[in-house]
Design a protein around this motif. Structure first.
Motif, PDB file in Angstrom:
ATOM      1  N   PRO A 137      -9.086  36.639 -25.771  1.00 60.43           N
ATOM      2  CA  PRO A 137      -8.702  35.722 -24.991  1.00 60.43           C
ATOM      3  C   PRO A 137      -7.207  35.785 -24.258  1.00 60.43           C
ATOM      4  N   THR A 138      -7.185  34.953 -23.417  1.00 61.90           N
ATOM      5  CA  THR A 138      -5.922  34.654 -22.445  1.00 61.90           C
ATOM      6  C   THR A 138      -5.463  32.467 -22.718  1.00 61.90           C
ATOM      7  N   PRO A 139      -3.937  32.771 -22.693  1.00 61.77           N
ATOM      8  CA  PRO A 139      -3.502  31.672 -22.246  1.00 61.77           C
ATOM      9  C   PRO A 139      -3.580  31.076 -21.107  1.00 61.77           C
ATOM     10  N   VAL A 140      -4.018  31.401 -20.244  1.00 61.55           N
ATOM     11  CA  VAL A 140      -4.493  31.466 -18.812  1.00 61.55           C
ATOM     12  C   VAL A 140      -5.273  30.094 -18.142  1.00 61.55           C
ATOM     13  N   LYS A 141      -5.151  29.592 -17.941  1.00 56.71           N
ATOM     14  CA  LYS A 141      -5.798  28.049 -17.573  1.00 56.71           C
ATOM     15  C   LYS A 141      -6.102  27.926 -16.537  1.00 56.71           C
ATOM     16  N   SER A 142      -5.365  28.546 -14.772  1.00 58.63           N
ATOM     17  CA  SER A 142      -5.782  28.389 -13.909  1.00 58.63           C
ATOM     18  C   SER A 142      -5.052  29.247 -13.192  1.00 58.63           C
ATOM     19  N   ALA A 143      -5.884  30.324 -12.235  1.00 56.81           N
ATOM     20  CA  ALA A 143      -6.007  31.326 -11.376  1.00 56.81           C
ATOM     21  C   ALA A 143      -6.488  31.329 -10.009  1.00 56.81           C
ATOM     22  N   VAL A 144      -4.673  31.439  -8.989  1.00 64.01           N
ATOM     23  CA  VAL A 144      -4.886  30.905  -7.310  1.00 64.01           C
ATOM     24  C   VAL A 144      -4.460  33.072  -7.502  1.00 64.01           C
ATOM     25  N   PHE A 145      -5.884  33.700  -6.812  1.00 60.23           N
ATOM     26  CA  PHE A 145      -5.249  34.944  -6.168  1.00 60.23           C
ATOM     27  C   PHE A 145      -6.024  35.845  -4.698  1.00 60.23           C
ATOM     28  N   MET A 146      -5.531  36.067  -4.687  1.00 57.88           N
ATOM     29  CA  MET A 146      -5.283  37.021  -3.155  1.00 57.88           C
ATOM     30  C   MET A 146      -5.483  38.384  -3.011  1.00 57.88           C
ATOM     31  N   LEU A 147      -6.718  38.556  -2.938  1.00 62.32           N
ATOM     32  CA  LEU A 147      -7.102  40.017  -3.256  1.00 62.32           C
ATOM     33  C   LEU A 147      -8.429  40.149  -1.876  1.00 62.32           C
TER      34      LEU A 147
END
Length: 447
Positions: A137-147
């Motif tokens: 479970p995570t509270p994160v609803k959206s993510a934008v990552f640079m990898l």
């Protein structure tokens, strides 16, 4: 405007202090302002409830986020950078947490509701940050990552593409992943030896997949992709029934390989090993409950469907599992539930069967929902029926448990231990995240 004339590990300046990228921490500072602004826009920060930026570094993206969300949190591990970020952005209402983004306590974030994460992640620990912040479970609803570009391609790869592999399957069962843009080495100081890329990740609708055992799924996927050129029948355990039966159910040849299966097919493969060969049924509307009057006296029996449709008074039990630290286990209700699907709830909760006692129901529900055998519980509160309990006369029971919890997927996709303080803050700010009965039980418990 793109910075020019950047030498290898050229010092950078924050508040008059020189800061050199640390090779040991995998730091490559983003210095192309146009790209930084574009990336910041991808998380759609304007008026967002809570935006988190792990590893802000010199604040290349931070400067384009300040003042846009309702709350902005920076998480910086670097001992030199963290205090400088406090000096620069603290006066602008930005919170800076001097911490390791792979270990930060995400449970504090649930009370903010719409949690969005954006970051230029260090190559050395980017995968760990991703795993820590996005594993349910995570509270994160959206993510934008640079990898690193190759990692982003694997995260976003679709069936049939060269980059499609175990990582693609494991991530995409929980997230929809979109590769947005390739970023050249020239955008960083020092210049990395490879291209970077931007991915946007949003939660996958859980209703798009049937229920399955997450741990078994992960084990089978890792086994299947351990030697990509080998056929799955030579990598996986013997299939229940027969291998031919399994492959036929998936519509695949007996010679199938891991990379030839979609995420849904991998889920169905795991279900075959669980011997789940029928469609998910959810809760039965024909189940019989005792119907009670205003004094909680049994006056008859009706089906679940009739009880809920007519708002009839009935009985239910809630159980709080508490560990030795005093934390309480909360469950996320399955999407198959007929009442409050995908809401957070007590450790276990359910209706009493016809003629069943509250105490017996508590023991049964704990076993059926979170896989724990208990011999007894403590009565904590008795709550009258009403709108606040969905017309249920509720008893709240307490059980002590310090071992692992094994959620039964039809009932509970996953859960988490929370401190009472975290739960109270969350319930106070966002009661809509919880089943009605839980909120009433929690207020009675902490009173």
């Amino acid at each position: 405007m793109r910075s020019k004339g950047l030498g290898h590990r050229q010092p950078r300046i924050i508040s008059g202090q020189e800061v050199t990228p640390r090779k040991s921490m995998g730091q490559n500072f983003l210095v192309d302002e146009e790209i930084a602004r574009w990336i910041a826009d991808q998380i759609e920060p304007d008026n967002a409830g809570f935006v988190v930026e792990p590893g802000p570094g010199l604040g290349a993206m931070t400067q384009h986020l300040v003042g846009r969300p309702q709350k902005l949190l920076l998480i910086e591990k670097d001992n030199q950078l963290a205090p400088e970020l406090v000096k620069k952005y603290g006066p602008q209402g930005v919170e800076v947490q001097h911490a390791d983004a792979t270990q930060v306590d995400l449970r504090e974030w649930y009370r903010h509701g719409d949690v969005r994460v954006i970051g230029n992640l260090p190559y050395s620990v980017g995968g760990e940050i991703l795993k820590h912040m996005l594993t349910p479970p995570t509270p994160v609803k959206s993510a934008v990552f640079m990898l690193q570009k190759e990692v982003c391609q694997r995260l976003a790869a679709k069936l049939g593409e060269d980059s499609y592999g175990g990582l693609s399957v494991l991530v995409q069962r929980d997230w929809d992943v979109e590769l947005l843009r390739i970023i050249p080495p020239e955008a960083f100081n020092p210049k990395p030896k490879v291209d970077s890329a931007i991915v946007r990740m949003t939660p996958r609708d859980p209703r798009t997949l049937p229920v399955y055992d997450r741990k078994l799924f992960e084990k089978l996927v890792r086994m299947g992709f351990s030697q990509r050129r080998k056929q799955l029948k030579n990598l996986l355990p013997p299939a229940p029934g027969s291998w031919e039966g399994l492959t036929e159910s998936l519509g695949m040849p007996v010679t199938m390989r891991a990379e030839e299966l979609s995420v849904l097919q991998w889920v169905n493969l795991a279900r075959w090993y669980e011997e789940r060969q029928t469609a998910d049924a959810g809760q039965k509307a024909s189940e019989i409950f005792d119907v009670v009057n205003e004094r909680n006296e049994v006056i008859g029996q009706k089906t679940r469907g009739e009880v809920h449709a007519q708002g009839l008074l009935h009985r239910a039990v809630h159980v709080f599992l508490i560990n030795k630290r005093g934390d309480v286990f909360l469950q996320m209700r399955s999407h198959l539930k007929d009442v409050s699907p995908l809401k957070w709830d007590s450790s276990a909760a359910g209706h009493l069967d016809v003629g069943e006692s509250y105490a017996a129901c508590a023991i049964r529900e704990v076993h059926e929902e979170v896989g724990i055998e208990i011999t007894g519980t403590e009565l904590a509160a008795q709550l009258p029926a009403g709108e606040h309990t969905d017309h249920e006369f509720v008893e709240l029971h307490i059980a002590r448990h310090n071992g692992p919890v094994r959620c039964l997927p039809e009932e509970v996709p996953y859960g988490e231990w929370f401190s009472p303080e975290q739960i109270t803050a969350w319930v106070t700010k966002r009661p809509q995240d919880f089943a009605k009965g839980f909120v009433t039980c929690w207020k009675a418990y902490v009173k």
